[in-house]
Write a protein that holds these residues in place. Structure first.
Motif, PDB file in Angstrom:
ATOM      1  N   LEU A  53      37.653  98.736  41.798  1.00  7.84           N
ATOM      2  CA  LEU A  53      37.488  99.133  40.401  1.00  7.84           C
ATOM      3  C   LEU A  53      36.010  99.262  40.052  1.00  7.84           C
ATOM      4  O   LEU A  53      35.595 100.232  39.415  1.00  7.84           O
ATOM      5  CB  LEU A  53      38.174  98.128  39.474  1.00  7.84           C
ATOM      6  N   ARG A  54      35.208  98.295  40.493  1.00  7.32           N
ATOM      7  CA  ARG A  54      33.766  98.371  40.229  1.00  7.32           C
ATOM      8  C   ARG A  54      33.165  99.626  40.855  1.00  7.32           C
ATOM      9  O   ARG A  54      32.345 100.302  40.234  1.00  7.32           O
ATOM     10  CB  ARG A  54      33.050  97.125  40.745  1.00  7.32           C
ATOM     11  N   ALA A  55      33.586  99.956  42.063  1.00  5.94           N
ATOM     12  CA  ALA A  55      33.064 101.157  42.725  1.00  5.94           C
ATOM     13  C   ALA A  55      33.460 102.412  41.947  1.00  5.94           C
ATOM     14  O   ALA A  55      32.636 103.315  41.749  1.00  5.94           O
ATOM     15  CB  ALA A  55      33.575 101.232  44.160  1.00  5.94           C
ATOM     16  N   GLU A  56      34.706 102.475  41.493  1.00  7.13           N
ATOM     17  CA  GLU A  56      35.151 103.634  40.712  1.00  7.13           C
ATOM     18  C   GLU A  56      34.385 103.756  39.402  1.00  7.13           C
ATOM     19  O   GLU A  56      34.116 104.860  38.930  1.00  7.13           O
ATOM     20  CB  GLU A  56      36.646 103.528  40.411  1.00  7.13           C
ATOM     21  N   LEU A  57      34.045 102.611  38.815  1.00  7.05           N
ATOM     22  CA  LEU A  57      33.301 102.609  37.553  1.00  7.05           C
ATOM     23  C   LEU A  57      31.804 102.820  37.763  1.00  7.05           C
ATOM     24  O   LEU A  57      31.073 103.060  36.805  1.00  7.05           O
ATOM     25  CB  LEU A  57      33.528 101.290  36.808  1.00  7.05           C
ATOM     26  N   GLY A  58      31.374 102.715  39.010  1.00  8.66           N
ATOM     27  CA  GLY A  58      29.956 102.879  39.303  1.00  8.66           C
ATOM     28  C   GLY A  58      29.151 101.639  39.001  1.00  8.66           C
ATOM     29  O   GLY A  58      28.023 101.722  38.510  1.00  8.66           O
ATOM     30  N   ALA A  77      27.570  98.470  40.876  1.00  9.20           N
ATOM     31  CA  ALA A  77      27.251  97.896  42.181  1.00  9.20           C
ATOM     32  C   ALA A  77      26.443  96.621  41.993  1.00  9.20           C
ATOM     33  O   ALA A  77      25.494  96.588  41.206  1.00  9.20           O
ATOM     34  CB  ALA A  77      26.459  98.899  43.016  1.00  9.20           C
ATOM     35  N   LEU A  78      26.842  95.593  42.708  1.00  7.57           N
ATOM     36  CA  LEU A  78      26.140  94.318  42.652  1.00  7.57           C
ATOM     37  C   LEU A  78      25.229  94.212  43.869  1.00  7.57           C
ATOM     38  O   LEU A  78      25.676  94.362  45.000  1.00  7.57           O
ATOM     39  CB  LEU A  78      27.143  93.161  42.648  1.00  7.57           C
ATOM     40  N   HIS A  79      23.964  93.952  43.607  1.00  5.96           N
ATOM     41  CA  HIS A  79      22.973  93.772  44.670  1.00  5.96           C
ATOM     42  C   HIS A  79      22.271  92.446  44.400  1.00  5.96           C
ATOM     43  O   HIS A  79      21.292  92.403  43.654  1.00  5.96           O
ATOM     44  CB  HIS A  79      21.965  94.923  44.690  1.00  5.96           C
ATOM     45  N   GLY A  80      22.802  91.372  44.993  1.00  4.34           N
ATOM     46  CA  GLY A  80      22.267  90.048  44.697  1.00  4.34           C
ATOM     47  C   GLY A  80      22.496  89.730  43.235  1.00  4.34           C
ATOM     48  O   GLY A  80      23.618  89.750  42.755  1.00  4.34           O
ATOM     49  N   LYS A  81      21.425  89.497  42.505  1.00  6.09           N
ATOM     50  CA  LYS A  81      21.523  89.201  41.072  1.00  6.09           C
ATOM     51  C   LYS A  81      21.284  90.442  40.217  1.00  6.09           C
ATOM     52  O   LYS A  81      21.164  90.349  39.000  1.00  6.09           O
ATOM     53  CB  LYS A  81      20.521  88.112  40.697  1.00  6.09           C
ATOM     54  N   THR A  82      21.234  91.592  40.856  1.00  2.43           N
ATOM     55  CA  THR A  82      20.968  92.843  40.155  1.00  2.43           C
ATOM     56  C   THR A  82      22.236  93.690  40.092  1.00  2.43           C
ATOM     57  O   THR A  82      22.994  93.759  41.053  1.00  2.43           O
ATOM     58  CB  THR A  82      19.870  93.643  40.891  1.00  2.43           C
ATOM     59  N   VAL A  83      22.443  94.321  38.954  1.00  6.58           N
ATOM     60  CA  VAL A  83      23.562  95.243  38.782  1.00  6.58           C
ATOM     61  C   VAL A  83      22.978  96.644  38.675  1.00  6.58           C
ATOM     62  O   VAL A  83      22.031  96.876  37.920  1.00  6.58           O
ATOM     63  CB  VAL A  83      24.376  94.920  37.508  1.00  6.58           C
ATOM     64  N   ARG A  84      23.545  97.562  39.440  1.00  7.82           N
ATOM     65  CA  ARG A  84      23.109  98.961  39.372  1.00  7.82           C
ATOM     66  C   ARG A  84      24.297  99.819  38.973  1.00  7.82           C
ATOM     67  O   ARG A  84      25.420  99.583  39.407  1.00  7.82           O
ATOM     68  CB  ARG A  84      22.564  99.411  40.727  1.00  7.82           C
TER      69      ARG A  84
END
Length: 120
Positions: free
Chosen positions: A87-92, A94-101
């Motif tokens: 679901l997160r991927a479909e919504l765009g 992305a979690l990168h450590g403590k960063t959300v993109r």
């Protein structure tokens, strides 16, 4: 929940399921906020203690679909947090450590933006 201290998991698992329901409702031209508002408007002054099954049944009834009940039923007896990666991927999201993109090219990025938009 009190005896085995599962408040955190239950709360956030419920939030994850409601996000999935909201996304699916938005694909059908509705929002979870609209459905919850309808639910509340039909019960002014209601002091009934609603359990989760009753609330989900009412949400399903108000949106005219068994989808909310199906989403919840799939996870009702789960011991772990629901997998939200697809679901997160479909919504765009992305979690990168403590960063959300955010990926505005994701298939459901418009839905993500609508969910995150400030209410007027």
């Amino acid at each position: 929940m009190h005896d085995n201290r599962t408040y955190w998991r239950v709360y956030w698992s419920g939030a994850a399921l409601m996000l999935q329901i909201d996304v699916e409702l938005r694909e059908q031209g509705m929002t979870l906020a609209q459905i919850v508002s309808q639910f509340a408007a039909r019960r002014p002054g209601d002091e009934h203690d609603w359990n989760a099954a009753e609330v989900v049944a009412q949400i399903s009834k108000l949106c005219g679909s068994e989808m909310p009940a199906r989403v919840v039923a799939r996870h009702l007896d789960a011991k772990n947090f629901p997998d939200t990666s697809a679901l997160r991927a479909e919504l765009g999201v992305a979690l990168h450590g403590k960063t959300v993109r955010y990926d505005d090219a994701a298939p459901k990025a418009a839905i993500r933006r609508a969910i995150m938009r400030r209410a007027d």
